[in-house]
Design a protein around this motif. Structure first.
Motif, mmCIF file in Angstrom:
data_model
loop_
_atom_site.group_PDB
_atom_site.id
_atom_site.type_symbol
_atom_site.label_atom_id
_atom_site.label_comp_id
_atom_site.label_asym_id
_atom_site.label_seq_id
_atom_site.Cartn_x
_atom_site.Cartn_y
_atom_site.Cartn_z
ATOM 1 N N ARG A 83 -0.465 7.156 -1.606
ATOM 2 C CA ARG A 83 0.846 6.493 -1.884
ATOM 3 C C ARG A 83 0.505 5.169 -2.363
ATOM 4 O O ARG A 83 1.525 4.626 -3.195
ATOM 5 C CB ARG A 83 1.409 6.390 -0.490
ATOM 6 N N HIS A 84 -0.709 4.613 -1.928
ATOM 7 C CA HIS A 84 -0.975 3.105 -2.545
ATOM 8 C C HIS A 84 -1.218 3.351 -4.195
ATOM 9 O O HIS A 84 -0.716 2.465 -4.867
ATOM 10 C CB HIS A 84 -2.361 2.381 -1.973
ATOM 11 N N ALA A 85 -1.791 4.233 -4.562
ATOM 12 C CA ALA A 85 -1.916 4.446 -5.800
ATOM 13 C C ALA A 85 -0.778 4.696 -6.636
ATOM 14 O O ALA A 85 -0.388 4.201 -7.871
ATOM 15 C CB ALA A 85 -3.000 5.627 -6.205
ATOM 16 N N GLU A 86 0.193 5.315 -5.986
ATOM 17 C CA GLU A 86 1.588 5.643 -6.421
ATOM 18 C C GLU A 86 2.517 4.296 -6.853
ATOM 19 O O GLU A 86 3.020 4.051 -7.889
ATOM 20 C CB GLU A 86 2.343 6.673 -5.625
ATOM 21 N N VAL A 87 2.466 3.226 -5.786
ATOM 22 C CA VAL A 87 2.932 2.225 -5.572
ATOM 23 C C VAL A 87 2.326 1.259 -6.736
ATOM 24 O O VAL A 87 3.072 0.652 -7.544
ATOM 25 C CB VAL A 87 2.909 1.594 -4.299
ATOM 26 N N GLU A 88 1.084 1.267 -7.070
ATOM 27 C CA GLU A 88 0.515 0.590 -7.990
ATOM 28 C C GLU A 88 0.818 0.886 -9.193
ATOM 29 O O GLU A 88 1.194 0.101 -10.196
ATOM 30 C CB GLU A 88 -0.924 0.537 -7.909
#
Length: 132
Positions: A83-88
């Motif tokens: 999810r962090h990668a998707e938010v970035e």
């Protein structure tokens, strides 16, 4: 808060020293039951003070619990990384779109969008005649 932590650590140390002094007798630990280790060759026993056995059992239990929880929560950490990668990625895409759409499309629009500089001696009003 620091003072309370210091009191807790001191009390824990005092309790551990008391347990160690009360349980100094030796105890023999065997890896296999009823001389089964003799068939494998060598002696599979060790003699330790009982307080050391207690502390080692406590430490190994804590280590086993930490490893168990780390493995149990692996899917949560994996999902958080995803999810962090998707938010970035979405943040980068949003910044790119803001930059692309905020800029004027051609030079004429850029000139029209710029505020004109005020001429010296010109009235600062909106071009309305002065009141009498």
């Amino acid at each position: 808060m620091r003072f309370l932590r210091l009191i807790f650590v001191a009390a824990l140390a005092l309790i551990l020293v008391a347990v160690a002094l009360a349980n100094r007798g030796p105890v023999t630990l065997s890896a296999f039951p009823a001389n089964f280790g003799a068939y494998l060759g060598g002696t599979w026993t060790v003699t330790l003070p009982i307080f050391l056995v207690i502390f080692l059992a406590f430490a190994l239990g804590m280590l086993a619990g930490l490893i168990w929880e780390w493995m149990r929560e692996a899917h949560i950490r994996r999902e958080a990384r995803r999810r962090h990668a998707e938010v970035e990625r979405l943040q980068s895409e949003m910044d790119h779109l803001r930059d692309r759409h905020a800029a004027p499309r051609d030079d004429v629009l850029a000139i029209l969008d710029q505020p004109s500089p005020a001429k010296p001696g010109a009235p600062t009003g909106a071009g309305l005649p002065a009141t009498r």
